[in-house]
Design an enzyme around this catalytic site. Structure first.
Site, PDB file in Angstrom:
ATOM      1  CE  LYS A  83      -6.576   1.133  -0.946  1.00  0.00           C
ATOM      2  NZ  LYS A  83      -6.260   1.077   0.500  1.00  0.00           N
TER       3      LYS A  83
HETATM    4  C1  E4P Z   1      -2.857   0.518   1.293  1.00  0.00           C
HETATM    5  O1  E4P Z   1      -3.627   1.223   0.709  1.00  0.00           O
HETATM    6  C2  E4P Z   1      -3.229  -0.382   2.388  1.00  0.00           C
HETATM    7  O2  E4P Z   1      -4.198   0.273   3.155  1.00  0.00           O
HETATM    8  C3  E4P Z   1      -2.093  -0.676   3.330  1.00  0.00           C
HETATM    9  O3  E4P Z   1      -0.885  -0.118   2.901  1.00  0.00           O
HETATM   10  C4  E4P Z   1      -2.040  -2.093   3.790  1.00  0.00           C
HETATM   11  O4  E4P Z   1      -0.969  -2.215   4.685  1.00  0.00           O
HETATM   12  P1  E4P Z   1      -0.817  -3.438   5.699  1.00  0.00           P
HETATM   13  O5  E4P Z   1      -0.243  -4.578   4.962  1.00  0.00           O
HETATM   14  O6  E4P Z   1       0.128  -2.911   6.740  1.00  0.00           O
HETATM   15  O7  E4P Z   1      -2.187  -3.722   6.258  1.00  0.00           O
END
Ligand code: E4P
Length: 217
Positions: A83
């Site tokens: 990522k």
């Molecule tokens: C995605 O890969 C992220 O980890 C995640 O969906 C972020 O979500 P949040 O806005 O609830 O922290």
């Protein structure tokens, strides 16, 4: 439509993977911090439990160091997806990694323009954060619609991975729009099973069945 689970909690992942409905996992530095555990150990354990892509995020912000982190994370298992943030260095890293055959999830996407850049960089997944847009009074699902529209005009290999999901409605709309993946917090996957009429109907069927005095087994 594929379902990833958005957590680094290995117990939750084990429990939900047992449903047979989980196609992958996404983590981020905040989710890892919540576990209080070693990042590399957590990723290795998740990769043992889930066969599909497991996103593990680089924390460097420069290309060179991201490449080194990616090499270390990729060595954990074949199903690690690296990522990277949607920055110039993140996309440079994305291009280098995908050219070499590594899966890359480009994260922190908040505009269709950013999603176009990620697709051109060869991203395996683009992660638009719908909940965080809703949180500031914007329309997160409109962003998904915009990205799906643009991507449909080209033969980009990039899959739209709807992230920052807050509830089942986000998942349904993501499906209507044709997004390839939704990454679900565990509570959202559990909420998706629920309907009061299912519970009520099951209670009534079981009560009527008890009256028959029969047993199937
Ligand atoms: C995605 O890969 C992220 O980890 C995640 O969906 C972020 O979500 P949040 O806005 O609830 O922290």
């Amino acid at each position: 439509m594929k379902f990833f689970i958005d957590t680094a909690d290995i117990d939750e992942i084990r429990e939900l993977a047992a449903t047979g409905l989980v196609d992958g996992v996404t983590t981020n530095p905040s989710l890892i911090a919540k576990t209080g555990r070693n990042f590399l150990d957590v990723v290795a354990e998740i990769c043992d439990v889930v066969d599909g892509p497991v996103s593990a995020e680089c924390v460097a912000t420069d290309h060179e160091t991201m490449m080194k982190e990616a090499a270390k994370l990729s060595a954990i298992a074949d199903n690690v997806a690296i990522k990277v943030p949607l920055t110039p260095d993140g996309l440079k890293t994305c291009k280098a990694l995908t050219d070499a055959g590594t899966m890359v999830n480009v994260t922190l996407c908040f505009s269709a323009a950013q999603a176009i850049l990620a697709a051109k960089a060869g991203a395996t997944f683009i992660s638009p954060f719908v909940g965080r847009l809703d949180d500031i009074g914007e329309d997160g699902m409109q962003l998904i619609a915009d990205i799906c529209d643009v991507y449909a005009n080209y033969d980009f290999a990039t899959e739209v991975l709807v992230a920052s999901i807050r509830g089942p409605r986000h998942v349904v709309v993501a499906g209507q729009l044709g997004a390839g993946v939704a990454t679900l917090p565990p509570n959202v996957l559990r909420q998706m099973f629920k309907h009061p009429l299912t519970d009520k109907g099951l209670d009534a069927f079981l009560a009527d069945w008890a009256k028959t005095g029969q047993s199937i087994l």
